[in-house]
Design an enzyme around this catalytic site. Structure first.
Site, PDB file in Angstrom:
ATOM      1  N   PHE A 136       0.835  -1.117   0.024  1.00  0.00           N
ATOM      2  CA  PHE A 136       0.034   0.081  -0.006  1.00  0.00           C
ATOM      3  C   PHE A 136       0.719   1.403  -0.024  1.00  0.00           C
ATOM      4  CE2 PHE A 136      -2.533   3.479   1.794  1.00  0.00           C
ATOM      5  CZ  PHE A 136      -3.703   3.278   0.966  1.00  0.00           C
ATOM      6  N   ASP A 221       9.261   2.328   1.884  1.00  0.00           N
ATOM      7  CA  ASP A 221       8.101   3.288   2.276  1.00  0.00           C
ATOM      8  C   ASP A 221       7.950   2.806   3.751  1.00  0.00           C
ATOM      9  OD1 ASP A 221       5.562   4.166   3.039  1.00  0.00           O
ATOM     10  OD2 ASP A 221       4.465   3.131   1.168  1.00  0.00           O
ATOM     11  N   LYS A 250       2.590   9.062   8.527  1.00  0.00           N
ATOM     12  CA  LYS A 250       1.760   8.784   9.901  1.00  0.00           C
ATOM     13  C   LYS A 250       2.446   9.257  11.050  1.00  0.00           C
ATOM     14  CE  LYS A 250      -1.079   5.298   7.689  1.00  0.00           C
ATOM     15  NZ  LYS A 250      -0.899   4.755   6.226  1.00  0.00           N
TER      16      LYS A 250
HETATM   17  C1  LIG Z   1      -0.929   4.961   4.845  1.00  0.00           C
HETATM   18  C2  LIG Z   1       0.108   4.719   4.163  1.00  0.00           C
HETATM   19  C3  LIG Z   1       0.477   5.267   2.827  1.00  0.00           C
HETATM   20  C4  LIG Z   1      -0.139   6.466   2.551  1.00  0.00           C
HETATM   21  O1  LIG Z   1      -0.443   7.478   3.619  1.00  0.00           O
HETATM   22  P1  LIG Z   1      -1.500   8.900   3.484  1.00  0.00           P
HETATM   23  O2  LIG Z   1      -0.972   9.999   4.385  1.00  0.00           O
HETATM   24  O3  LIG Z   1      -2.865   7.922   3.766  1.00  0.00           O
HETATM   25  O4  LIG Z   1      -1.388   9.357   1.908  1.00  0.00           O
HETATM   26  C5  LIG Z   1       1.626   5.023   2.239  1.00  0.00           C
HETATM   27  N1  LIG Z   1       2.364   4.086   2.413  1.00  0.00           N
HETATM   28  C6  LIG Z   1       2.023   3.281   3.313  1.00  0.00           C
HETATM   29  C7  LIG Z   1       2.774   2.196   3.794  1.00  0.00           C
HETATM   30  C8  LIG Z   1       0.986   3.453   4.343  1.00  0.00           C
HETATM   31  O5  LIG Z   1       0.859   2.983   5.431  1.00  0.00           O
END
Ligand SMILES: *Cc1c(COP(=O)(O)O)cnc(C)c1O
Length: 394
Positions: A136, A221, A250
């Site tokens: 994700f 990420d 986050k």
């Molecule tokens: C939540 C998340 C995103 C996206 O972040 P947003 O602030 O919702 O755009 C990208 N990568 C990972 C691994 C995430 O958990």
């Protein structure tokens, strides 16, 4: 009369998310309270965001002071909180440069642009990026293209081209997908939204070695795994590697919207005019993120995440030996999933919530727990007692 917030949402808010029926009014530390005064242990931590707990005084104080001093200038000028945060992140990571945006998706977008420009300059125009199935990376058109989950993508095609998906935790597939069209590999150290998927111990170091040998950028990420959650300030540190680029969001701001990408000096392909953001790195959010990050570092919060993660994992395994519906408990630090022997996670979610624990159904057969990293032993025991009570009714 108390307003019916759930009806008001239905009437006025775009119906893009299936929410849990709780109207949260207030939070402090590991707990939140709804409009009816019911108290919950928040094992979602605002979605892996409130890493030092809800409304931590260090963050509240920083925001209050900064709001009264200066909030926004645009990046046409220098501001001090942004530079304090930049230095703190660089000094405490393997990276040399940072750029601030406002969300995880934006951080990934920036990393994608960096990789594309790097490929143009160093790999004969290659712009391909290998990412994993069940990953994700965000909801914008390009980060959706990077996200290896077709159900998020189908209705929004055509997506940004250039992404090749491989099985997570499968080194052979990365080797096979590598070509002269590829500029980078991008992975989460542990897949969060995809179900808390933990790779083999040596997977990430093998990816790193491969990228180095092939001249590819390795992007991690760490939007969900960063800021202490896995037991080190950054997840990559748990695996003894130094990826070329990292995305954060986050937990970075402890509750305010901020994202970042960081890179080693030799990979920072972006130059003046290549990238920007009106709000990115503004004085208010960077003051909050500095306060949260400084607190995490100064108080060894990643250590607490490691210890409390082990404790929570052990307690959940004890539950597993009592409740046969629990098939597996997996995770690292305070990013943990409970997997059931059938698609009963929505029922479990509701029962657990009724007993006073907020969690997330990450898969039809799995609940995800990602509490604040400041959680105490007592709070874990309390949470486990509530979860146990709920599972008895399952
Ligand atoms: C939540 C998340 C995103 C996206 O972040 P947003 O602030 O919702 O755009 C990208 N990568 C990972 C691994 C995430 O958990």
């Amino acid at each position: 009369m108390v307003p019916d917030w759930i009806s008001i949402e239905k009437q006025y808010y775009a119906q893009t998310v299936k929410r849990q029926p709780v109207v949260i009014e207030r939070g402090l530390g590991t707990r939140v309270w709804d409009v009816n005064g019911k108290e919950y242990l928040d094992f979602t931590a605002g979605w892996a965001v409130t890493n030092i707990g809800h409304s931590h005084p260090a963050i509240v104080d920083a925001i209050t002071k900064q709001a009264a001093t200066l909030m926004q200038t645009s990046n046409a000028f220098y501001t001090i909180p942004q530079l304090h945060l930049a230095k703190l992140l660089v000094v405490n990571s393997c990276y040399d440069k940072v750029f601030f945006g406002n969300s995880g998706a934006e951080a990934i977008e920036g990393a994608i642009k960096l990789a594309r420009k790097y490929g143009k300059a160093n790999r004969d125009g290659a712009y391909g990026i290998i990412t994993a199935y069940n990953s994700f990376h965000g909801r914008t058109i390009s980060t959706l293209a990077a996200t290896g989950q077709p159900h998020y993508q189908e209705t929004f095609r055509p997506l940004t081209p250039g992404f090749t998906h491989v099985e997570f935790n499968n080194m052979d597939q990365i080797r096979e997908a590598t070509s002269d069209k590829i500029a980078a590999v991008m992975l989460e150290p542990i897949q969060g939204e995809g179900g808390v998927n933990v790779p083999d111990e040596n997977y990430l170091s093998e990816v790193k070695k491969w990228c180095e040998a092939q001249g590819l950028l390795f992007i991690v990420d760490e939007v969900q795994t960063g800021m202490g959650r896995l037991g080190s300030l950054f997840g990559y540190q748990e695996y003894g590697i130094e990826p070329d680029v990292m995305a954060l969001a986050k937990g970075l701001g402890g509750g305010v919207p901020i994202g970042a990408f960081m890179s080693k000096e030799n990979c920072m392909s972006l130059e003046p005019g290549d990238h920007g953001s009106t709000f990115g790195g503004n004085a208010l959010t960077t003051a909050a993120a500095y306060a949260s990050t400084k607190y995490i570092i100064d108080n060894n919060i990643p250590d607490n995440a490691k210890n409390m993660g082990n404790k929570l994992m052990q307690c959940l395994n004890d539950l597993k030996s009592v409740f046969s519906c629990i098939e597996e408990v997996r995770g690292k630090g305070l990013l943990i999933a409970i997997q059931f022997d059938g698609d009963i996670a929505d029922r479990a979610l509701e029962l657990v919530r009724n007993e006073g624990v907020l969690s997330n159904m990450v898969k039809p057969n799995a609940l995800r727990l990602m509490p604040p990293l400041t959680i105490t032993k007592q709070e874990i025991e309390e949470g486990i007692e509530r979860i146990g009570k709920a599972l008895k009714k399952l």
